[in-house]
Design a protein around this motif. Structure first.
Motif, PDB file in Angstrom:
ATOM      1  N   VAL A 100      48.055  77.078  32.956  1.00  0.00           N
ATOM      2  CA  VAL A 100      48.888  76.048  33.598  1.00  0.00           C
ATOM      3  C   VAL A 100      48.391  74.659  33.219  1.00  0.00           C
ATOM      4  O   VAL A 100      49.182  73.781  32.826  1.00  0.00           O
ATOM      5  N   CYS A 101      47.093  74.439  33.306  1.00  0.00           N
ATOM      6  CA  CYS A 101      46.540  73.118  32.999  1.00  0.00           C
ATOM      7  C   CYS A 101      46.741  72.763  31.527  1.00  0.00           C
ATOM      8  O   CYS A 101      47.084  71.620  31.183  1.00  0.00           O
ATOM      9  N   ARG A 102      46.542  73.747  30.641  1.00  0.00           N
ATOM     10  CA  ARG A 102      46.729  73.500  29.207  1.00  0.00           C
ATOM     11  C   ARG A 102      48.162  73.107  28.895  1.00  0.00           C
ATOM     12  O   ARG A 102      48.417  72.173  28.116  1.00  0.00           O
ATOM     13  N   ILE A 103      49.106  73.788  29.532  1.00  0.00           N
ATOM     14  CA  ILE A 103      50.514  73.523  29.228  1.00  0.00           C
ATOM     15  C   ILE A 103      50.968  72.194  29.834  1.00  0.00           C
ATOM     16  O   ILE A 103      51.754  71.457  29.209  1.00  0.00           O
ATOM     17  N   ILE A 104      50.472  71.842  30.995  1.00  0.00           N
ATOM     18  CA  ILE A 104      50.785  70.525  31.548  1.00  0.00           C
ATOM     19  C   ILE A 104      50.284  69.435  30.602  1.00  0.00           C
ATOM     20  O   ILE A 104      50.977  68.438  30.350  1.00  0.00           O
ATOM     21  N   ASP A 105      49.079  69.617  30.049  1.00  0.00           N
ATOM     22  CA  ASP A 105      48.548  68.647  29.076  1.00  0.00           C
ATOM     23  C   ASP A 105      49.476  68.486  27.879  1.00  0.00           C
ATOM     24  O   ASP A 105      49.670  67.374  27.370  1.00  0.00           O
TER      25      ASP A 105
ATOM     26  N   GLY B  86      55.098  61.722  28.636  1.00  0.00           N
ATOM     27  CA  GLY B  86      56.393  61.185  28.235  1.00  0.00           C
ATOM     28  C   GLY B  86      57.566  61.751  28.991  1.00  0.00           C
ATOM     29  O   GLY B  86      58.718  61.416  28.701  1.00  0.00           O
ATOM     30  N   GLY B  87      57.317  62.591  29.995  1.00  0.00           N
ATOM     31  CA  GLY B  87      58.418  63.191  30.757  1.00  0.00           C
ATOM     32  C   GLY B  87      59.105  64.284  29.960  1.00  0.00           C
ATOM     33  O   GLY B  87      58.570  64.829  29.002  1.00  0.00           O
TER      34      GLY B  87
ATOM     35  N   MET C 173      48.661  79.817  40.065  1.00  0.00           N
ATOM     36  CA  MET C 173      49.631  78.957  39.374  1.00  0.00           C
ATOM     37  C   MET C 173      49.977  77.756  40.234  1.00  0.00           C
ATOM     38  O   MET C 173      49.934  76.603  39.778  1.00  0.00           O
ATOM     39  N   TRP C 174      50.319  78.014  41.482  1.00  0.00           N
ATOM     40  CA  TRP C 174      50.776  76.941  42.379  1.00  0.00           C
ATOM     41  C   TRP C 174      49.659  75.942  42.654  1.00  0.00           C
ATOM     42  O   TRP C 174      49.860  74.735  42.612  1.00  0.00           O
ATOM     43  N   ASP C 175      48.460  76.443  42.938  1.00  0.00           N
ATOM     44  CA  ASP C 175      47.333  75.550  43.221  1.00  0.00           C
ATOM     45  C   ASP C 175      47.004  74.680  42.019  1.00  0.00           C
ATOM     46  O   ASP C 175      46.746  73.472  42.166  1.00  0.00           O
ATOM     47  N   ALA C 176      46.999  75.282  40.830  1.00  0.00           N
ATOM     48  CA  ALA C 176      46.699  74.497  39.623  1.00  0.00           C
ATOM     49  C   ALA C 176      47.730  73.396  39.425  1.00  0.00           C
ATOM     50  O   ALA C 176      47.394  72.257  39.059  1.00  0.00           O
ATOM     51  N   LEU C 177      48.994  73.724  39.665  1.00  0.00           N
ATOM     52  CA  LEU C 177      50.054  72.724  39.526  1.00  0.00           C
ATOM     53  C   LEU C 177      49.842  71.580  40.506  1.00  0.00           C
ATOM     54  O   LEU C 177      49.955  70.398  40.128  1.00  0.00           O
ATOM     55  N   GLN C 178      49.528  71.885  41.759  1.00  0.00           N
ATOM     56  CA  GLN C 178      49.352  70.836  42.759  1.00  0.00           C
ATOM     57  C   GLN C 178      48.155  69.936  42.438  1.00  0.00           C
ATOM     58  O   GLN C 178      48.189  68.722  42.656  1.00  0.00           O
ATOM     59  N   GLU C 179      47.102  70.537  41.906  1.00  0.00           N
ATOM     60  CA  GLU C 179      45.881  69.780  41.645  1.00  0.00           C
ATOM     61  C   GLU C 179      45.948  68.989  40.343  1.00  0.00           C
ATOM     62  O   GLU C 179      45.278  67.957  40.214  1.00  0.00           O
ATOM     63  N   TYR C 180      46.753  69.458  39.393  1.00  0.00           N
ATOM     64  CA  TYR C 180      46.660  68.931  38.028  1.00  0.00           C
ATOM     65  C   TYR C 180      47.927  68.212  37.554  1.00  0.00           C
ATOM     66  O   TYR C 180      47.955  67.691  36.452  1.00  0.00           O
ATOM     67  N   ASN C 181      48.946  68.179  38.397  1.00  0.00           N
ATOM     68  CA  ASN C 181      50.239  67.737  37.872  1.00  0.00           C
ATOM     69  C   ASN C 181      50.455  66.230  37.953  1.00  0.00           C
ATOM     70  O   ASN C 181      51.511  65.740  37.590  1.00  0.00           O
ATOM     71  N   VAL C 182      49.505  65.480  38.431  1.00  0.00           N
ATOM     72  CA  VAL C 182      49.699  64.024  38.557  1.00  0.00           C
ATOM     73  C   VAL C 182      49.444  63.356  37.214  1.00  0.00           C
ATOM     74  O   VAL C 182      48.395  63.592  36.607  1.00  0.00           O
TER      75      VAL C 182
END
Length: 388
Positions: free
Chosen positions: A346-351, A356-357, A379-388
């Motif tokens: 999850v973190c790798r893919i958010i990166d 750029g949206g 998945m959900w926790d990683a998104l909440q912590e890393y998605n900013v």
């Protein structure tokens, strides 16, 4: 920032306060009954879901509004259920449930054995050709169908709030419906032996899709909700794991022009909505054609399929389309990985995808029966912590 504003930023290829998250905004970015109940139970949340099972075939539910708020989903769905009047439609013999979909395809589910409904009958399978037999397809009474659709949307709009409202399709795509109506082997043979019959079937499905979206848009205008609908969701799985399901040139000559006709019609009537297409598999060669046909949002971004590597997709198409999905692989990591492996992916893919949206987070496909609840929350926790 509201959910609506957050998704709009991403659709406009701008970075929002955080990456938008879609859970159950469509029936291809959702969660199955069993996976949902196991996941909610693990965190002590209610295992109840909205009364309507939106897709009995896939066993897809919509969580209660209370849980959607707790799960911070930025989306809300309106649209038909997959099986028209399921309770009236279903037949039960012993432990086997039988239903028929919009086109009269037969589906069965054996209690205690099956996880999902299985295709058990195709209305045109026993005919030598498609040509000359389209009148054998029996669909629901249209007025009764529209009345049921409007009643359904009237209930759904009550919880729409200030979220990204997605109008979702009622049936599968052009090729998916064709395959089920005719039978898989027969349809593929038809593409070589009776292409005019295949195209006539595609035209019938196109007419039905235009009628469906006209009914949705007419309701939206009548109820004053037309500007609330941000996304129009359609689908058609044109890819397998390592290639398109037909030669790309055949798809360009048959299916994609009909998509363009459909999307042009919808955009003419609802110009502020974005066109979302769910299209699984290895489809890179036809992504430019889909963009030309009017696709503005691509889902599920199946990055394990051939030539669907995310960095290249973002580089080559990130200015033209929003990638909606691809947040974690549902064929390996989410269902078979460890919670740490889920978190790392999850973190790798958010990166890769968030800068750029142009990215809305969802798994590659629905959260299925075989996903451990610990992995859903990883998945959900990683998104909440890393998605900013």
């Amino acid at each position: 920032m509201t959910s609506r504003e957050r998704v709009l930023k991403s659709l406009n290829h701008e970075e929002a306060d955080c990456v938008p998250y879609d859970l159950s905004g469509t029936t291809v970015t959702a969660i199955t009954i069993n996976a949902y109940q196991k996941a909610m139970k693990l965190r002590g949340l209610s295992t109840e879901y909205n009364p309507e099972i939106v897709d009995h075939i896939q066993q897809i539910i919509i969580p209660t509004e209370e849980n959607l708020v707790k799960l911070k989903s930025d989306t809300r769905r309106i649209g038909a259920t997959r099986i028209f009047q399921y309770e009236k439609n279903k037949r039960v013999e012993g432990d086997v449930i039988t239903v028929y979909d919009y086109y009269g395809c037969k589906w069965t589910f054996q209690k205690g054995k099956d996880i999902y409904f299985n295709l058990a009958g195709s209305p045109l399978k026993d005919f030598e050709t498609v040509s000359g037999n389209l009148d054998k397809i029996v669909r629901p009474d249209w007025k009764e169908y529209v009345d049921d659709l409007e009643a359904c949307m009237n209930r759904q709009i009550l919880s729409a709030g200030d979220y990204c409202l997605i109008a979702d399709r009622n049936t599968a795509g052009f090729t998916e419906n064709s395959l089920r109506i005719r039978g898989y082997e027969s349809w593929f043979l038809d593409t070589m032996l009776d292409l005019s019959g295949v195209e006539a079937l595609l035209d019938l499905i196109l007419e039905d899709k235009i009628n469906y979206w006209d009914a949705v848009i007419d309701w939206a205008i009548k109820t004053g909700n037309e500007r609330k609908i941000m996304v129009i969701s359609e689908c058609d799985d044109l890819g397998a794991q390592d290639c398109t399901i037909l030669d790309p040139d055949v798809l360009r000559a048959t299916v994609i022009p009909r998509m363009k006709t459909l999307f042009s019609h919808v955009k003419k009537r609802l110009p502020t909505a974005k066109i979302f297409l769910h299209c699984c598999g290895s489809i890179r060669p036809i992504i430019p054609d889909l963009i030309d046909a009017g696709v503005e949002i691509l889902n599920p971004v199946q990055f394990t399929a051939r030539d669907m590597e995310l960095k290249g997709l973002k580089r080559d198409f990130g200015k033209d389309i929003t990638f909606w999905g691809g947040g974690v692989d549902t064929q390996s990591t989410l269902n078979h990985g460890t919670p740490q492996q889920v978190r790392d992916e999850v973190c790798r893919i958010i990166d890769l995808m968030a800068p750029g949206g142009g990215f809305v987070f969802a798994p590659v496909h629905n959260v299925q029966e075989d996903v451990p609840p610990e992995n859903f929350w990883a998945m959900w926790d990683a998104l909440q912590e890393y998605n900013v």
